[in-house]
Design an enzyme around this catalytic site. Structure first.
Site, PDB file in Angstrom:
ATOM      1  N   LYS A  45       0.848  -1.206   0.000  1.00  0.00           N
ATOM      2  CA  LYS A  45       0.000   0.000   0.000  1.00  0.00           C
ATOM      3  C   LYS A  45       0.882   1.255   0.000  1.00  0.00           C
ATOM      4  O   LYS A  45       2.101   1.166   0.194  1.00  0.00           O
ATOM      5  CB  LYS A  45      -0.918  -0.020   1.226  1.00  0.00           C
ATOM      6  CG  LYS A  45      -0.190   0.031   2.564  1.00  0.00           C
ATOM      7  CD  LYS A  45      -1.122  -0.313   3.711  1.00  0.00           C
ATOM      8  CE  LYS A  45      -0.374  -0.526   4.996  1.00  0.00           C
ATOM      9  NZ  LYS A  45      -0.604   0.442   6.017  1.00  0.00           N
ATOM     10  N   TYR A 274      16.959  30.567   6.423  1.00  0.00           N
ATOM     11  CA  TYR A 274      15.847  31.309   7.037  1.00  0.00           C
ATOM     12  C   TYR A 274      15.989  31.336   8.553  1.00  0.00           C
ATOM     13  O   TYR A 274      16.323  30.319   9.175  1.00  0.00           O
ATOM     14  CB  TYR A 274      14.515  30.643   6.701  1.00  0.00           C
ATOM     15  CG  TYR A 274      14.072  30.851   5.276  1.00  0.00           C
ATOM     16  CD1 TYR A 274      13.834  32.132   4.767  1.00  0.00           C
ATOM     17  CD2 TYR A 274      13.867  29.763   4.435  1.00  0.00           C
ATOM     18  CE1 TYR A 274      13.422  32.309   3.461  1.00  0.00           C
ATOM     19  CE2 TYR A 274      13.448  29.940   3.124  1.00  0.00           C
ATOM     20  CZ  TYR A 274      13.231  31.215   2.644  1.00  0.00           C
ATOM     21  OH  TYR A 274      12.823  31.393   1.356  1.00  0.00           O
TER      22      TYR A 274
END
Ligand SMILES: Cc1ncc(COP(=O)(O)O)c(C=O)c1O
Length: 387
Positions: A45, A274
């Site tokens: 999956k 940042y």
């Protein structure tokens, strides 16, 4: 979801997830070794935990069947030409999926009586099926033995099996299953209790039984039932809190890399990225790697998290940006633009990165975004070419 790369794509810069089909096959053999009397639903999956569902199905074609979460995933496998049984772990999400489930010859988990009502209504709408189309639906009944997620109560099993038996031969009940809540912790008291409850039900209602996921089948002999359902161990991830993947002889099937796109010398006290959260303690070489949170490398990965460059470990510095991260290159002074940087995989266990990030190997593997290109070996990329 990471997407498959053509050989031409692989020459373009950016993050690549190199998948090693030989590792997938080795890990499947480890399942056989650990649970030699069990048949195997290979759990593929979530795009085979990020490894590419179709290619993983090809590599794992010696599994007895495949398991996915949803009908849409199972149909993708059928479209790819998979002929083995496909177990849908959540079963139908609504009654409208029963046409597709029948056409796709899917095996449905039945975890709630509403799904049975939908099956009854669906069968009522069908013309008498031709004998060769029977059974129209194959079903595994899921019992909740303590997971507290999907599954019927043990006390409801007899009644539901009786109702399902009345639907034969249109419906075939092929097994009983349950899912373990704490198999990753080998000493947990709930696991033997869950196993015994499931075995008692299977003794009362003789049907094939499926208990073990990866952790269950490795650590709990009573979870090595008629069928097991390994996922993470197929990809070379450890399922156990108490063992490393290498200690379990599992091989990483994915190595995530991206190149250095800049190598700079920053002066003492210069800040990186940042928020200027990293300050250089001295003049030092800093590399910029083309991977960021838009690729699935988690934004909150802390400074100090290792990566591999030219076989040496080098730590992440500063904040993770959308497309880039920075690395302290003082341990690899020869590093140069274009060098591949390994974020996890061969030589750098994904579990180590997951521990830094505060998550689990499963999440890192399956959250890679569509911008990451999956590279399976082709005749032009020899298996040994993975970094
Ligand atoms: C019902 C069920 N069975 C088996 C598995 C495979 O588990 P693992 O990846 O831990 O082996 C999963 C995964 O979440 C699952 O939900």
């Amino acid at each position: 979801m990471a997407t498959s790369a053509t050989p031409d794509d692989q020459r373009l810069s950016g993050p690549l997830a190199w998948i090693d089909p030989a590792a997938l096959r080795h890990n499947l053999a480890r399942v056989h070794q650990a649970a030699p009397h069990s048949r195997i639903w290979a759990v593929i999956k979530a795009n085979a935990y990020g490894h590419g569902m179709e290619q993983a199905a090809d590599a794992l074609d010696r599994a007895d069947g495949f398991a996915v979460a949803r009908v849409a995933e199972a149909l993708r496998l059928r479209r790819h030409g998979v002929r083995q049984p496909i177990l849908v772990l959540e079963g139908i999400g609504d009654g409208a999926e029963l046409d597709a489930a029948t056409a796709g010859r899917l095996t449905l988990v039945l975890h709630d009586s509403w799904q049975l009502e939908q099956i009854v209504a669906f069968l009522g709408r069908q013309p008498a099926p031709l004998a060769e189309r029977l059974p129209l639906l194959r079903v595994w009944l899921k019992v909740d033995t303590g997971m507290g997620r999907l599954g019927v109560a043990a006390s409801a099993v007899a009644g539901l099996l009786e109702r399902l038996a009345a639907l034969a031969p249109a419906v075939a009940v092929e097994g009983l299953m349950t899912h373990l809540a704490n198999a990753d912790d080998p000493g947990h008291a709930l696991t033997p209790a869950q196993c015994e409850q499931a075995h008692a039900l299977a003794a009362r209602h003789p049907l094939p039984l499926s208990i073990g996921n990866s952790a269950g089948l490795l650590a709990h002999p009573r979870a090595r039932t008629d069928w097991v359902r390994p996922g993470i161990m197929l990809y070379g991830g450890t399922p156990l809190l108490t063992a490393t993947a290498a200690g379990l002889d599992l091989r990483p099937a994915m190595t995530l890399t991206s190149p250095l796109i800049a190598v700079r010398t920053l002066r003492r006290d210069a800040t990186v990225g940042y928020g200027s959260s990293y300050r250089c303690p001295e003049e030092m070489p800093v590399g910029i790697v083309a991977i960021g949170y838009a690729d699935g490398y988690p934004r909150h990965t802390p400074g100090g998290t290792p990566m591999l460059i030219r076989g040496q470990r080098a730590p992440l510095i500063g904040r993770v940006s959308m497309d880039m991260i920075a690395v302290d290159l003082r341990t690899v002074p020869a590093a140069a633009v274009g060098d591949p940087v390994t974020l996890w995989g061969a030589g750098l266990p994904v579990e180590e990165i997951a521990a830094q990030v505060g998550t689990i190997n499963y999440e890192l593997l399956c959250r890679l975004s569509a911008r990451v290109r999956l590279c399976y070996p082709t005749p032009t990329t020899a298996p040994g070419q993975t970094p």
